[in-house]
Design an enzyme around this catalytic site. Sequence first.
Site, mmCIF file in Angstrom:
data_model
loop_
_atom_site.group_PDB
_atom_site.id
_atom_site.type_symbol
_atom_site.label_atom_id
_atom_site.label_comp_id
_atom_site.label_asym_id
_atom_site.label_seq_id
_atom_site.Cartn_x
_atom_site.Cartn_y
_atom_site.Cartn_z
ATOM 1 N N ASN A 193 15.488 -47.751 -29.103
ATOM 2 C CA ASN A 193 16.415 -48.800 -28.655
ATOM 3 C C ASN A 193 16.897 -48.486 -27.235
ATOM 4 O O ASN A 193 17.252 -47.339 -26.930
ATOM 5 C CB ASN A 193 17.612 -48.802 -29.622
ATOM 6 C CG ASN A 193 18.511 -50.006 -29.497
ATOM 7 O OD1 ASN A 193 18.039 -51.141 -29.543
ATOM 8 N ND2 ASN A 193 19.812 -49.772 -29.343
ATOM 9 N N HIS A 229 22.030 -56.510 -23.027
ATOM 10 C CA HIS A 229 23.390 -56.714 -22.504
ATOM 11 C C HIS A 229 23.235 -57.368 -21.131
ATOM 12 O O HIS A 229 23.051 -56.689 -20.113
ATOM 13 C CB HIS A 229 24.125 -55.376 -22.390
ATOM 14 C CG HIS A 229 24.415 -54.747 -23.712
ATOM 15 N ND1 HIS A 229 25.300 -55.300 -24.613
ATOM 16 C CD2 HIS A 229 23.940 -53.622 -24.295
ATOM 17 C CE1 HIS A 229 25.355 -54.539 -25.692
ATOM 18 N NE2 HIS A 229 24.535 -53.518 -25.528
ATOM 19 N N ASP A 261 24.418 -59.701 -25.674
ATOM 20 C CA ASP A 261 25.634 -60.386 -25.200
ATOM 21 C C ASP A 261 25.410 -60.720 -23.727
ATOM 22 O O ASP A 261 24.571 -60.120 -23.063
ATOM 23 C CB ASP A 261 26.933 -59.596 -25.447
ATOM 24 C CG ASP A 261 26.951 -58.192 -24.882
ATOM 25 O OD1 ASP A 261 26.147 -57.878 -23.979
ATOM 26 O OD2 ASP A 261 27.788 -57.381 -25.339
#
Length: 398
Positions: A193, A229, A261
């Site tokens: 990740n 992000h 986000d």
Amino acid sequence: MVQLSTIVLAAASVLPSLTQAAGLHSSAVAKGKLYFGTATDNGELSDTAYVAQLGNTDDFGQLTPGNAMKWDATEPSQNTFSFNNGDVIANLAAKNGQKLRCHTLVWHSQLPNWVSSGSWTNATLIAAMKNHITNVVTHYKGKCYAWDVANEVLNEDGTYRDSVFYKVIGEAFLPIAFATAAAADPSAKLYYNDYNIESPGAKASGAQRIVKLVKQYGAKIDGVGLQAHFIVGSTPSQSSQSTNLAAFTALGVDVAYTELDIRMNLPSTSAQLAQQSADYQSTIAACMGNTRCIGMTIWDWTDKYSWVPSTFSGQGDACPWDSNLVKKPAYAGILAALGGTPSSTVTTTLVTTTTSANNGGGTGVPLYGQCGGLGWTGGKVCATGTCKYQNDWYSQCL
Ligand SMILES: O[C@@H]1[C@@H](O)[C@H](O[C@@H]2CO[C@@H](O[C@@H]3CO[C@@H](O[C@@H]4CO[C@@H](O)[C@H](O)[C@H]4O)[C@H](O)[C@H]3O)[C@H](O)[C@H]2O)OC[C@H]1O
């Protein structure tokens, strides 16, 4: 008069099929994805309204604990384990029938001092890392759909970050970590990740090198998590993200958006909110276009609890719901990319149905402030050509 009543009743009789609302997760699953989910955190779970929406499985079929499973939370001192906070979220996901993405086992950040500042040899750090992974993964065995085994081990140029793990063990810490996790829970999907690997470049290439490395060692790696992000207006284009996803999946692994986000400078403007919706939409669309992009997770769903303002000074409003738990245009952008059906009111549908002669439907991309595109159920054209954002959809003409 009698005729008008008849028309309205006839329209009402077809309402269920016209107004059937499908949320984010339901829409994703209907299109073959495993889940649409969200991060959450223990401190937020005393907020009743928050918890109610968190458990709305029409929108969220998966949860990720934002902090509770990190090394500083689970093994604050060596060989002393604490699973209380992680268990709360694991149990909540199980109660709600939501998948759990478990985050994260080996990360340079949020490490307890005994790890980051310990006096290690190659052998002692490998033993400590294996002990951590084995204990944590075994505790959650059978509960985690996926584990982020390693998080953020790369610099922006694709070289390895100078973490304690890399300095002491070298790159072999990666296959060792993956093999250890696989031994503790063979059915959990194991992910690498990272952030800034969402478009092609040196760092994405570095992540692809890690996939190959782990496989070369004979260890299992199932997927790559793209944190995503992003920043409003500088989100990578859909085509760039699609090309990037294909480069990962060509290596025989799944991909997932794991921490999506999209932040903006505060205070937000309606133009920024519109761009944010478009940016969410293009990102979700990239995932939808790749059969091995198996799911999408937002890094909490409401601005009320987003990590962004405390991390990026002057920025925020990164989530699809605002701090009053009201859906923002971003929600509609995501839903449109998922091919979902927006909810609409009876009034809207009746008006739409009886004015279908003016239907402007079409296949365009729905953007905040516009109507007549995909996702505007009735395709109603307002006199002014714009719609007012109200409740959770563009429900009124301006
Ligand atoms: O409560 C919060 C947690 O929510 C938080 O979770 C982590 C958030 O994201 C992941 O780590 C961060 C990823 O973004 C990095 O900054 C990037 C710098 O480059 C920019 O281009 C990019 O836009 C930025 O995102 C941060 O430096 C990372 O920390 C991590 O996987 C989550 O666990 O953790 C802190 C808690 O206080």
